[in-house]
Design a protein around this motif. Structure first.
Motif, PDB file in Angstrom:
ATOM      1  N   ILE A  12       0.942  -1.349   0.075  1.00 20.37           N
ATOM      2  CA  ILE A  12       0.306  -0.210   0.180  1.00 20.37           C
ATOM      3  C   ILE A  12       1.523   1.121   0.029  1.00 20.37           C
ATOM      4  CG2 ILE A  12      -2.171   1.334   1.852  1.00 20.37           C
ATOM      5  CD1 ILE A  12      -2.512  -1.609   1.345  1.00 20.37           C
ATOM      6  N   ILE A  13       1.015   2.293  -0.756  1.00 18.38           N
ATOM      7  CA  ILE A  13       1.866   3.103  -1.168  1.00 18.38           C
ATOM      8  C   ILE A  13       0.815   4.890  -1.123  1.00 18.38           C
ATOM      9  CG2 ILE A  13       3.652   3.866  -2.627  1.00 18.38           C
ATOM     10  CD1 ILE A  13       3.996   0.947  -3.291  1.00 18.38           C
ATOM     11  N   GLY A  57       4.230   0.981   2.473  1.00 16.89           N
ATOM     12  CA  GLY A  57       4.673   1.313   1.909  1.00 16.89           C
ATOM     13  C   GLY A  57       5.072   2.764   1.328  1.00 16.89           C
ATOM     14  N   ALA A  58       6.513   3.086   1.413  1.00 16.78           N
ATOM     15  CA  ALA A  58       6.380   5.066   0.943  1.00 16.78           C
ATOM     16  C   ALA A  58       6.689   5.570  -0.063  1.00 16.78           C
ATOM     17  CB  ALA A  58       7.532   5.376   2.185  1.00 16.78           C
ATOM     18  N   LEU A  59       6.218   6.381  -0.304  1.00 14.14           N
ATOM     19  CA  LEU A  59       6.836   6.740  -1.420  1.00 14.14           C
ATOM     20  C   LEU A  59       8.152   8.407  -1.344  1.00 14.14           C
ATOM     21  CD1 LEU A  59       4.529   7.622  -4.045  1.00 14.14           C
ATOM     22  CD2 LEU A  59       6.269   6.618  -4.196  1.00 14.14           C
ATOM     23  N   SER A  60       9.414   8.076  -1.051  1.00 15.02           N
ATOM     24  CA  SER A  60      10.112   8.896  -0.406  1.00 15.02           C
ATOM     25  C   SER A  60      11.499   8.307  -0.766  1.00 15.02           C
ATOM     26  CB  SER A  60      10.516   8.621   1.219  1.00 15.02           C
ATOM     27  OG  SER A  60      11.241   8.719   1.378  1.00 15.02           O
ATOM     28  N   ARG A  61      12.094   9.757  -1.034  1.00 14.55           N
ATOM     29  CA  ARG A  61      13.042   9.561  -1.432  1.00 14.55           C
ATOM     30  C   ARG A  61      14.400   9.123  -0.463  1.00 14.55           C
ATOM     31  NH1 ARG A  61      14.594  14.238  -4.894  1.00 14.55           N
ATOM     32  NH2 ARG A  61      12.395  15.157  -5.554  1.00 14.55           N
ATOM     33  N   LYS A  62      14.220   9.067   0.714  1.00 18.69           N
ATOM     34  CA  LYS A  62      14.732   8.448   1.965  1.00 18.69           C
ATOM     35  C   LYS A  62      14.447   7.606   2.595  1.00 18.69           C
ATOM     36  CE  LYS A  62      14.459  13.083   4.236  1.00 18.69           C
ATOM     37  NZ  LYS A  62      13.882  13.464   5.635  1.00 18.69           N
ATOM     38  N   SER A  63      13.833   5.913   1.703  1.00 22.48           N
ATOM     39  CA  SER A  63      13.866   5.017   1.848  1.00 22.48           C
ATOM     40  C   SER A  63      14.353   4.092   0.355  1.00 22.48           C
ATOM     41  CB  SER A  63      12.165   4.341   1.579  1.00 22.48           C
ATOM     42  OG  SER A  63      12.243   3.571   2.215  1.00 22.48           O
ATOM     43  N   THR A  64      14.911   3.009   1.371  1.00 18.98           N
ATOM     44  CA  THR A  64      15.933   2.893   0.644  1.00 18.98           C
ATOM     45  C   THR A  64      15.495   1.320  -0.151  1.00 18.98           C
ATOM     46  OG1 THR A  64      17.432   2.197   2.222  1.00 18.98           O
ATOM     47  CG2 THR A  64      18.450   3.302   0.952  1.00 18.98           C
ATOM     48  N   ALA A  65      14.261   1.175   0.740  1.00 14.79           N
ATOM     49  CA  ALA A  65      13.450   0.279   0.716  1.00 14.79           C
ATOM     50  C   ALA A  65      12.166   0.327  -0.664  1.00 14.79           C
ATOM     51  CB  ALA A  65      13.297  -1.003   1.824  1.00 14.79           C
ATOM     52  N   SER A  66      12.394  -0.735  -1.425  1.00 20.19           N
ATOM     53  CA  SER A  66      11.767  -0.389  -2.393  1.00 20.19           C
ATOM     54  C   SER A  66      10.479  -1.621  -2.705  1.00 20.19           C
ATOM     55  CB  SER A  66      11.774  -0.610  -4.148  1.00 20.19           C
ATOM     56  OG  SER A  66      11.234  -1.163  -5.005  1.00 20.19           O
ATOM     57  N   PRO A  67       8.970  -0.730  -1.770  1.00 21.10           N
ATOM     58  CA  PRO A  67       7.856  -1.716  -2.503  1.00 21.10           C
ATOM     59  C   PRO A  67       7.633  -2.482  -3.226  1.00 21.10           C
ATOM     60  CG  PRO A  67       6.832   0.297  -2.896  1.00 21.10           C
ATOM     61  CD  PRO A  67       8.613   0.502  -2.533  1.00 21.10           C
ATOM     62  N   SER A  68       7.859  -2.474  -4.950  1.00 26.44           N
ATOM     63  CA  SER A  68       8.001  -2.607  -5.634  1.00 26.44           C
ATOM     64  C   SER A  68       8.687  -4.217  -6.055  1.00 26.44           C
ATOM     65  CB  SER A  68       8.498  -2.518  -7.027  1.00 26.44           C
ATOM     66  OG  SER A  68       7.705  -0.378  -6.424  1.00 26.44           O
ATOM     67  N   LEU A 123      -2.527   2.165  -5.036  1.00 29.08           N
ATOM     68  CA  LEU A 123      -2.096   3.351  -4.381  1.00 29.08           C
ATOM     69  C   LEU A 123      -2.892   4.239  -3.531  1.00 29.08           C
ATOM     70  CD1 LEU A 123       0.849   4.950  -5.094  1.00 29.08           C
ATOM     71  CD2 LEU A 123      -1.297   5.952  -7.583  1.00 29.08           C
ATOM     72  N   THR A 124      -2.708   5.368  -2.821  1.00 24.95           N
ATOM     73  CA  THR A 124      -3.660   5.907  -2.038  1.00 24.95           C
ATOM     74  C   THR A 124      -3.226   7.852  -2.362  1.00 24.95           C
ATOM     75  OG1 THR A 124      -1.525   5.767   0.533  1.00 24.95           O
ATOM     76  CG2 THR A 124      -3.180   4.368   0.730  1.00 24.95           C
ATOM     77  N   THR A 125      -3.720   8.520  -3.107  1.00 24.75           N
ATOM     78  CA  THR A 125      -3.993   9.305  -3.154  1.00 24.75           C
ATOM     79  C   THR A 125      -5.021  10.312  -2.243  1.00 24.75           C
ATOM     80  OG1 THR A 125      -3.284  11.129  -5.340  1.00 24.75           O
ATOM     81  CG2 THR A 125      -4.842   9.330  -4.613  1.00 24.75           C
ATOM     82  N   LEU A 153      -5.348   0.177   5.389  1.00 26.91           N
ATOM     83  CA  LEU A 153      -4.118  -1.276   5.451  1.00 26.91           C
ATOM     84  C   LEU A 153      -5.250  -1.659   6.479  1.00 26.91           C
ATOM     85  CD1 LEU A 153      -0.681  -0.365   6.402  1.00 26.91           C
ATOM     86  CD2 LEU A 153      -1.650  -3.046   5.310  1.00 26.91           C
ATOM     87  N   ASN A 154      -5.852  -0.840   7.491  1.00 27.74           N
ATOM     88  CA  ASN A 154      -6.669  -1.054   8.045  1.00 27.74           C
ATOM     89  C   ASN A 154      -7.723  -1.589   8.084  1.00 27.74           C
ATOM     90  OD1 ASN A 154      -4.945  -0.921  10.329  1.00 27.74           O
ATOM     91  ND2 ASN A 154      -5.841   0.900  10.843  1.00 27.74           N
ATOM     92  N   HIS A 155      -8.918  -1.431   6.766  1.00 27.82           N
ATOM     93  CA  HIS A 155      -9.592  -2.064   6.229  1.00 27.82           C
ATOM     94  C   HIS A 155      -9.727  -3.235   5.422  1.00 27.82           C
ATOM     95  CE1 HIS A 155     -13.632  -0.743   4.092  1.00 27.82           C
ATOM     96  NE2 HIS A 155     -12.858  -1.882   3.497  1.00 27.82           N
ATOM     97  N   ILE A 156      -8.305  -2.929   4.780  1.00 24.43           N
ATOM     98  CA  ILE A 156      -8.536  -4.721   4.537  1.00 24.43           C
ATOM     99  C   ILE A 156      -7.882  -5.923   5.175  1.00 24.43           C
ATOM    100  CG2 ILE A 156      -6.212  -5.841   2.982  1.00 24.43           C
ATOM    101  CD1 ILE A 156      -5.978  -3.522   1.342  1.00 24.43           C
TER     102      ILE A 156
END
Lengths: 336, 460
Positions: free
Chosen positions: A15-16, A143-154, A161-163, A28-31
């Motif tokens: 979930i990103i 997951g997170a869309l972050s420049r700082k995160s080195t772990a990729s959720p992909s 995608l949440t927006t 997430l909680n919903h799922i």
């Protein structure tokens, strides 16, 4: 829940959020809740910024995730010891994260949790594989869309995608930004036997020559292209950027003579931080972008509420988004 | 005393050995890295004997499955020394530590069972099934842990009540009560396990040793190492080779020329042209001695080795220049250490590459001569390479060097090794080989430089 059936087709789901406060945790909680009475075993972990007990931007407490009996979860020692539920430890990693070792546990009762998971993509991938031995049917990644995160959720098979209003308080603008993201998510996979090798590369810009050999171009980052432009095409037109890419590499490549032959490879869409203008012009000029990892985008969840209290029209937002991305769009709060 | 960890970065070739070791457990890795040079003959003999038995066992085809099962189980052995010492000091363990101990005991029992079945009698382990019983009230034998309701009817009851609590406040109150009981149980469990601390520690060390032994046996097979014999007199190698260089050469389809050498308890002087492998020889002898005294098999076809208390090197590739010392200063400090150790009757092996080479040749030769004289007097097992002529030593060896070259042979930097005979011959004469200009020519040095040098040497 409408997309539950779709979710269960895959072994893992990320979930990103396109932005903080776009309703990732609610989603997430919903799922989790929807799966509560199914006989599926769920595992869950997070790859947000390590130690994020406070939201890094707004400094509001990070929302906790409610998990149920028998859910497997992975968390660092620090957050594991703060848990308020009873949990059976199944494994403790030898490697350390910034917050201690990674603990895999099974919830014995129900309760809320904050957790922090594997700090890098390779580790996350290993954990998803390891979870098979605990009979996990669905592995959820916060997951997170972050420049700082080195772990990729992909590394997960599928994705939501949440927006929402937190990304933009203006519907056309929000739709435009989200649409660009979905386009990036749909970028094709670079079909090659080099994928695993490329995924291991942590630094720099590389090239793949016509004999399928990977070369280090000795360019530290696509962000530092200005001083090393002459090196970029020294081994051919297939370029792999191991880190993030921004407008500057696309803009540079676009005005070169070989743009039509240019192939730019990135690890996955979370490494692409480009503006719509640069991306469109790059593609229009004939440039191609490929990814190494590509999860299936199942749906988009919207949160019409922004953190400063601004509310968008949920129905209109969903309709406009659906028109633009042609994917199921849900407002979790409006579902009930 | 320095540990193996420290020597890895100091001794050329030892990192290669370490990186080729297939250790399975973090406990084994840690124990190896912290182990110190074995200097007592007794310890060394026990060690080599154990390795020899393990080697035979690992080598035997019918044990293949056993070995891979053992390795798989050993890979689950984490270094739980922190958890053990917590219990030792009467601290209450948390769930993670109790889990670690339980997992460790289960795997320790698995190894014990495997050993019993295979008839491998070298590793003795305590039976830890009593600890497992304490931590496994449901008798599942699965490495998982929490404070099970089975430990206390009261806890079980409270947990049920909590699950059925009507209000959030009520649930929270019950949760806190549960925590209190859980803490009490943790305390009791820690106390019960405390009795087994010595056995846990013993098994952890034995399992780590076992992992190390298997890894040493495997690397011996992989790199064709040989079991060294002990001697109290002359160290002797037949077919000594450098594992790392051999492996690099093999990748280029080339062969490493193994060397025979004796190292008596007095200095041996080695001369030879440039590029004739003198430094490699010294480094290989050093590596082999270290491997021997860390309980490995050694890189030779046959070896008899005299154990020493310290192995001291002056090989001139250390980075002390960065500390503001000149290469001469570094060298003199190293040599001084060798002499002072020898004078304090420490049993040493000294390996000295071209002593006093970075100063003027007259004084240099005098210093080198003095070193050899002192080491002779003190009866120090030592190898000293030099380009100086006229050094007095009881024993002198020369590397054969460039051999069998026909008139129109085109020797260059690429193929020079093919013409080099690295074997050692005993010599009586005092003149060191003078091939420097020729080697420089082969290496492609400037023609004018070579001609000028030739003219000048002819004048002398």
């Amino acid at each position: 829940m409408p997309f539950l059936k779709e979710i269960l087709k895959y072994k893992s789901l990320a979930i990103i959020g396109t932005e903080k406060n776009t309703g990732k945790t609610e989603c997430l909680n919903h799922i989790i809740q929807a799966l509560k009475h199914s006989n599926k075993t769920i595992a869950i972990t997070s790859i947000g910024l390590d130690g994020e007990s406070l939201d890094q931007v707004t400094e509001t407490p990070k929302p906790e995730i409610e998990i149920y009996q028998n859910t497997i979860f992975l968390s660092s020692e620090k957050h594991f010891s703060q848990k308020q539920i009873t949990a059976e430890i199944l494994n403790v990693s030898e490697k350390q994260t910034a917050l201690g070792r990674l603990v895999t546990a099974r919830a014995i009762d129900t309760g809320k949790l904050i957790f922090s998971g594997p700090p890098d993509t390779k580790w996350l991938k290993e954990e998803i594989q390891n979870s098979q031995k605990y009979g996990v049917d669905l592995f959820l990644v916060d997951g997170a869309l972050s420049r700082k995160s080195t772990a990729s959720p992909s590394v997960t098979e599928s994705m939501i995608l949440t927006t929402g209003a937190a990304l933009s308080a203006n519907i056309p603008n929000l739709v435009k930004k989200t649409k660009l993201l979905t386009e990036l998510i749909k970028l094709p996979i670079f079909e090659s036997n080099l994928i695993d090798e490329l995924l291991q590369i942590e630094n720099g810009v590389w090239a793949i020559d016509s004999e399928n050999i990977i070369h280090n171009l000795e360019i530290q980052s696509s962000l530092l292209l200005n001083k090393t432009k002459d090196k970029l095409y020294s081994k051919g037109n297939i370029i792999f950027a191991s880190g993030i890419i921004t407008d500057n590499i696309l803009d540079f490549m676009r005005i070169q003579k070989n743009i039509k032959e240019t192939v730019l490879i990135v690890k996955d869409f979370t490494k692409i931080f480009v503006s719509q203008e640069s991306y469109k012009s790059f593609v229009k000029a004939g440039g191609k972008i490929f990814v190494l990892l590509k999860p299936k985008l199942i749906s988009i969840c919207v949160n019409p509420l922004s953190p400063n209290g601004f509310v968008l029209d949920s129905k209109k937002l969903r309709e406009e988004l659906y028109k633009a991305v042609k994917l199921p769009v849900y407002d979790i709060k409006a579902l009930d | 005393m320095k540990s193996f960890r420290k020597y890895i970065s100091e001794i050329s070739g030892l990192r290669f050995i370490y990186e080729n070791l297939e250790l399975n457990s973090s406990a084994g890795r840690k124990r190896l890295l912290n182990c110190q040079l074995l200097t007592k003959e007794f310890e060394l003999k026990v060690n080599i004997q154990s390795l020899s038995e393990t080697y035979e066992f690992v080598k035997t085809k019918k044990n293949k499955e056993f070995v891979s099962n053992i390795c798989r189980t050993l890979s689950q052995i984490n270094d739980i020394s922190a958890s053990i010492s917590n219990i030792q000091f009467n601290r209450v363990s948390d769930d993670i530590e109790l889990f670690e101990i339980k997992k460790f005991c289960i795997n320790s029992q698995r190894v014990l069972d495997l050993i019993k079945k295979s008839g491998f009698s070298l590793i003795l382990l305590h039976d830890l099934s009593e600890v497992i019983e304490i931590l496994d009230p449901q008798n599942t034998k699965i490495p998982a842990f929490y404070i099970y309701s089975d430990y206390s009817p009261e806890l079980s009851d409270l947990r049920k009540q909590k699950d059925n609590a009507k209000t959030v406040e009520q649930a929270e109150e019950l949760r806190l009560k549960c925590l209190e009981i859980e803490d009490k149980i943790r305390k009791e469990l820690s106390k019960k396990i405390a009795k087994y601390v010595n056995k846990l520690e013993y098994n952890l060390n034995r399992l780590a040793d076992f992992d190390i032994l298997i890894a040493k046996a495997k690397i011996a097979l992989k790199l064709s190492l040989t079991e060294p014999k002990f001697t109290q007199e002359i160290t002797f190698y037949h077919g000594l080779f450098n594992p790392q260089i051999k492996s690099i050469l093999e990748n280029q389809n080339k062969v490493f020329q193994a060397i025979d050498i004796e190292i008596p308890t007095f200095p041996t002087l080695i001369t030879g042209a440039n590029m004739s492998g003198k430094s490699v020889l010294l480094k290989t002898v050093a590596l082999s001695q270290f491997m021997f005294q860390f309980g490995f098999f050694v890189p030779a076809q046959k070896a008899e080795i005299l154990p020493v208390e310290e192995i001291l090197l002056s090989i001139g590739d250390n980075q002390d220049e960065l500390n503001g010392l000149s290469s001469f200063a570094v060298e003199i400090l190293n040599i001084n250490k060798i002499i002072s150790k020898a004078k304090s009757s420490t049993k040493i092996l000294a390996l000295i590459d071209e002593p006093a080479r970075t100063t003027n040749p007259d004084e240099g030769k005098a210093i080198a001569n003095a070193i050899v004289e002192i080491l002779s007097k003190l009866e120090v097992s030592s190898l000293i390479c030099t380009h100086y002529s006229g050094i007095n030593a009881r024993k002198k060896l020369r590397v054969k060097g460039l051999q069998n070259i026909s008139e129109n042979e085109n020797i260059n930097i690429e193929n020079i090794n093919d013409f080099m005979d690295y074997s050692l011959v005993s010599v009586e004469d005092e003149k060191a080989p003078a091939e420097a200009i020729r080697i420089a020519e082969i290496l492609g040095a400037d023609k004018e430089l070579i001609e000028k040098a030739r003219k000048k040497i002819n004048k002398i």
